[in-house]
Design a protein around this motif. Sequence first.
Motif, PDB file in Angstrom:
ATOM      1  N   TYR A 148       0.615  -1.215   0.119  1.00  0.00           N
ATOM      2  CA  TYR A 148       0.099   0.101   0.578  1.00  0.00           C
ATOM      3  C   TYR A 148       0.647   1.570   0.051  1.00  0.00           C
ATOM      4  O   TYR A 148      -0.009   2.127  -0.132  1.00  0.00           O
ATOM      5  CB  TYR A 148      -0.811   0.471   1.370  1.00  0.00           C
ATOM      6  CG  TYR A 148      -2.139  -0.671   0.421  1.00  0.00           C
ATOM      7  CD1 TYR A 148      -3.388   0.029   0.194  1.00  0.00           C
ATOM      8  CD2 TYR A 148      -2.660  -2.181   1.051  1.00  0.00           C
ATOM      9  CE1 TYR A 148      -4.315  -0.836  -0.751  1.00  0.00           C
ATOM     10  CE2 TYR A 148      -4.115  -2.552   0.849  1.00  0.00           C
ATOM     11  CZ  TYR A 148      -4.149  -2.125  -0.105  1.00  0.00           C
ATOM     12  OH  TYR A 148      -5.532  -2.227  -0.272  1.00  0.00           O
ATOM     13  N   GLU A 149       2.081   1.244   0.839  1.00  0.00           N
ATOM     14  CA  GLU A 149       2.522   2.780   0.714  1.00  0.00           C
ATOM     15  C   GLU A 149       3.190   2.741  -0.983  1.00  0.00           C
ATOM     16  O   GLU A 149       3.061   3.957  -1.630  1.00  0.00           O
ATOM     17  CB  GLU A 149       4.136   1.837   1.720  1.00  0.00           C
ATOM     18  CG  GLU A 149       3.593   2.154   2.647  1.00  0.00           C
ATOM     19  CD  GLU A 149       4.837   2.062   3.809  1.00  0.00           C
ATOM     20  OE1 GLU A 149       5.860   1.697   3.130  1.00  0.00           O
ATOM     21  OE2 GLU A 149       4.994   2.098   4.998  1.00  0.00           O
ATOM     22  N   ARG A 150       3.727   1.782  -1.796  1.00  0.00           N
ATOM     23  CA  ARG A 150       4.000   1.954  -3.185  1.00  0.00           C
ATOM     24  C   ARG A 150       3.255   2.551  -3.820  1.00  0.00           C
ATOM     25  O   ARG A 150       2.711   3.224  -4.483  1.00  0.00           O
ATOM     26  CB  ARG A 150       4.721   0.079  -3.825  1.00  0.00           C
ATOM     27  CG  ARG A 150       5.943   0.260  -2.954  1.00  0.00           C
ATOM     28  CD  ARG A 150       6.580  -1.214  -3.650  1.00  0.00           C
ATOM     29  NE  ARG A 150       5.485  -1.944  -3.924  1.00  0.00           N
ATOM     30  CZ  ARG A 150       5.530  -2.930  -2.986  1.00  0.00           C
ATOM     31  NH1 ARG A 150       6.491  -2.784  -2.068  1.00  0.00           N
ATOM     32  NH2 ARG A 150       4.767  -3.537  -3.133  1.00  0.00           N
ATOM     33  N   THR A 151       1.936   1.536  -3.684  1.00  0.00           N
ATOM     34  CA  THR A 151       0.346   2.008  -4.205  1.00  0.00           C
ATOM     35  C   THR A 151      -0.184   3.339  -4.122  1.00  0.00           C
ATOM     36  O   THR A 151      -0.273   4.179  -5.030  1.00  0.00           O
ATOM     37  CB  THR A 151      -0.717   1.067  -4.157  1.00  0.00           C
ATOM     38  OG1 THR A 151      -0.028  -0.057  -3.993  1.00  0.00           O
ATOM     39  CG2 THR A 151      -2.022   1.438  -4.683  1.00  0.00           C
ATOM     40  N   TRP A 152       0.280   4.094  -2.574  1.00  0.00           N
ATOM     41  CA  TRP A 152      -0.630   4.745  -2.201  1.00  0.00           C
ATOM     42  C   TRP A 152       0.683   6.269  -3.202  1.00  0.00           C
ATOM     43  O   TRP A 152      -0.251   7.431  -3.313  1.00  0.00           O
ATOM     44  CB  TRP A 152      -0.595   5.469  -0.694  1.00  0.00           C
ATOM     45  CG  TRP A 152      -1.622   4.793  -0.757  1.00  0.00           C
ATOM     46  CD1 TRP A 152      -1.886   4.427   0.642  1.00  0.00           C
ATOM     47  CD2 TRP A 152      -3.091   5.631  -0.512  1.00  0.00           C
ATOM     48  NE1 TRP A 152      -3.066   3.735   0.800  1.00  0.00           N
ATOM     49  CE2 TRP A 152      -4.278   4.338   0.418  1.00  0.00           C
ATOM     50  CE3 TRP A 152      -4.229   6.394  -1.746  1.00  0.00           C
ATOM     51  CZ2 TRP A 152      -5.608   4.663   0.098  1.00  0.00           C
ATOM     52  CZ3 TRP A 152      -4.815   6.244  -1.269  1.00  0.00           C
ATOM     53  CH2 TRP A 152      -5.873   5.747  -0.870  1.00  0.00           C
ATOM     54  N   SER A 153       1.717   5.785  -2.780  1.00  0.00           N
ATOM     55  CA  SER A 153       2.294   6.772  -3.781  1.00  0.00           C
ATOM     56  C   SER A 153       2.366   7.069  -4.930  1.00  0.00           C
ATOM     57  O   SER A 153       2.889   7.827  -6.184  1.00  0.00           O
ATOM     58  CB  SER A 153       4.368   6.286  -3.441  1.00  0.00           C
ATOM     59  OG  SER A 153       4.571   6.603  -2.094  1.00  0.00           O
ATOM     60  N   ALA A 154       2.063   6.013  -5.384  1.00  0.00           N
ATOM     61  CA  ALA A 154       2.292   5.977  -7.421  1.00  0.00           C
ATOM     62  C   ALA A 154       0.779   7.037  -7.776  1.00  0.00           C
ATOM     63  O   ALA A 154       0.770   7.846  -8.286  1.00  0.00           O
ATOM     64  CB  ALA A 154       2.268   4.911  -8.192  1.00  0.00           C
ATOM     65  N   ALA A 155      -0.191   6.471  -6.811  1.00  0.00           N
ATOM     66  CA  ALA A 155      -1.585   6.859  -7.318  1.00  0.00           C
ATOM     67  C   ALA A 155      -1.523   8.755  -6.933  1.00  0.00           C
ATOM     68  O   ALA A 155      -1.772   9.897  -7.205  1.00  0.00           O
ATOM     69  CB  ALA A 155      -2.629   6.459  -6.130  1.00  0.00           C
ATOM     70  N   LEU A 156      -0.698   9.152  -5.788  1.00  0.00           N
ATOM     71  CA  LEU A 156      -0.764  10.105  -4.658  1.00  0.00           C
ATOM     72  C   LEU A 156       0.138  10.759  -6.408  1.00  0.00           C
ATOM     73  O   LEU A 156      -0.252  12.175  -7.019  1.00  0.00           O
ATOM     74  CB  LEU A 156      -0.797  10.297  -3.532  1.00  0.00           C
ATOM     75  CG  LEU A 156      -1.287   9.932  -2.794  1.00  0.00           C
ATOM     76  CD1 LEU A 156      -0.852   9.985  -1.486  1.00  0.00           C
ATOM     77  CD2 LEU A 156      -2.165  11.093  -3.356  1.00  0.00           C
ATOM     78  N   GLU A 157       0.824  10.715  -6.749  1.00  0.00           N
ATOM     79  CA  GLU A 157       1.739  11.240  -7.615  1.00  0.00           C
ATOM     80  C   GLU A 157       1.231  11.201  -9.090  1.00  0.00           C
ATOM     81  O   GLU A 157       1.304  12.418  -9.644  1.00  0.00           O
ATOM     82  CB  GLU A 157       3.149   9.794  -8.244  1.00  0.00           C
ATOM     83  CG  GLU A 157       4.191  11.199  -9.176  1.00  0.00           C
ATOM     84  CD  GLU A 157       4.483  11.746  -8.843  1.00  0.00           C
ATOM     85  OE1 GLU A 157       5.043  12.764  -9.853  1.00  0.00           O
ATOM     86  OE2 GLU A 157       4.898  12.879  -7.832  1.00  0.00           O
ATOM     87  N   ARG A 158       0.054  10.038  -9.788  1.00  0.00           N
ATOM     88  CA  ARG A 158      -0.406  10.281 -10.896  1.00  0.00           C
ATOM     89  C   ARG A 158      -1.402  11.681 -10.502  1.00  0.00           C
ATOM     90  O   ARG A 158      -1.888  11.992 -11.938  1.00  0.00           O
ATOM     91  CB  ARG A 158      -1.471   9.058 -11.349  1.00  0.00           C
ATOM     92  CG  ARG A 158      -0.099   8.061 -11.518  1.00  0.00           C
ATOM     93  CD  ARG A 158      -1.475   6.787 -12.137  1.00  0.00           C
ATOM     94  NE  ARG A 158      -2.248   6.003 -11.214  1.00  0.00           N
ATOM     95  CZ  ARG A 158      -1.854   5.113 -10.645  1.00  0.00           C
ATOM     96  NH1 ARG A 158      -0.120   4.821 -10.396  1.00  0.00           N
ATOM     97  NH2 ARG A 158      -2.449   4.923  -9.925  1.00  0.00           N
ATOM     98  N   LEU A 159      -2.481  11.659  -9.473  1.00  0.00           N
ATOM     99  CA  LEU A 159      -3.265  13.119  -8.626  1.00  0.00           C
ATOM    100  C   LEU A 159      -2.355  14.029  -9.441  1.00  0.00           C
ATOM    101  O   LEU A 159      -3.143  15.156  -9.682  1.00  0.00           O
ATOM    102  CB  LEU A 159      -4.123  12.763  -7.690  1.00  0.00           C
ATOM    103  CG  LEU A 159      -4.146  13.899  -7.089  1.00  0.00           C
ATOM    104  CD1 LEU A 159      -5.759  13.999  -7.945  1.00  0.00           C
ATOM    105  CD2 LEU A 159      -4.718  13.403  -5.595  1.00  0.00           C
ATOM    106  N   ARG A 160      -0.934  13.870  -8.576  1.00  0.00           N
ATOM    107  CA  ARG A 160       0.103  15.951  -8.749  1.00  0.00           C
ATOM    108  C   ARG A 160       0.062  15.835  -9.656  1.00  0.00           C
ATOM    109  O   ARG A 160      -0.129  17.075 -10.947  1.00  0.00           O
ATOM    110  CB  ARG A 160       1.085  15.343  -8.330  1.00  0.00           C
ATOM    111  CG  ARG A 160       1.964  16.655  -8.261  1.00  0.00           C
ATOM    112  CD  ARG A 160       3.603  16.543  -7.726  1.00  0.00           C
ATOM    113  NE  ARG A 160       3.830  15.461  -8.429  1.00  0.00           N
ATOM    114  CZ  ARG A 160       4.516  16.419 -10.006  1.00  0.00           C
ATOM    115  NH1 ARG A 160       4.094  17.553  -9.567  1.00  0.00           N
ATOM    116  NH2 ARG A 160       5.215  15.201 -10.256  1.00  0.00           N
ATOM    117  N   ILE A 161      -0.057  14.950 -10.633  1.00  0.00           N
ATOM    118  CA  ILE A 161       0.765  15.014 -12.153  1.00  0.00           C
ATOM    119  C   ILE A 161      -1.125  16.384 -12.867  1.00  0.00           C
ATOM    120  O   ILE A 161      -0.606  16.837 -14.024  1.00  0.00           O
ATOM    121  CB  ILE A 161       0.934  13.811 -12.933  1.00  0.00           C
ATOM    122  CG1 ILE A 161       2.121  13.792 -12.559  1.00  0.00           C
ATOM    123  CG2 ILE A 161       0.960  14.463 -14.476  1.00  0.00           C
ATOM    124  CD1 ILE A 161       3.171  12.357 -13.122  1.00  0.00           C
ATOM    125  N   ALA A 162      -1.996  15.553 -12.527  1.00  0.00           N
ATOM    126  CA  ALA A 162      -3.304  15.863 -13.410  1.00  0.00           C
ATOM    127  C   ALA A 162      -3.574  17.363 -12.717  1.00  0.00           C
ATOM    128  O   ALA A 162      -4.095  17.573 -13.034  1.00  0.00           O
ATOM    129  CB  ALA A 162      -4.257  14.389 -12.978  1.00  0.00           C
TER     130      ALA A 162
END
Length: 76
Positions: free
Chosen positions: A56-70
Amino acid sequence: VSWRGADAVAHVMDTAGAPVTQVEMRLFPTLDGTRLEVRHSGWGEGPDWMRARAWYERTWSAALERLRIAVTKPSG
């Protein structure tokens, strides 16, 4: 929000008697926008839970980075 495990970790998180984790999301105003804080808590104990939490730490990091980019992508 109560949180059950994704398919990758369901064998740990979705078993009878397993604790239900919680996800808390908070928004804070900043000088240049908004900061999102995510807290995922309520983890169980042992090696399987450690692996689930790491997933989940890896998954949250990736999801939040995608959100930041969007949300920072120029419109148009």
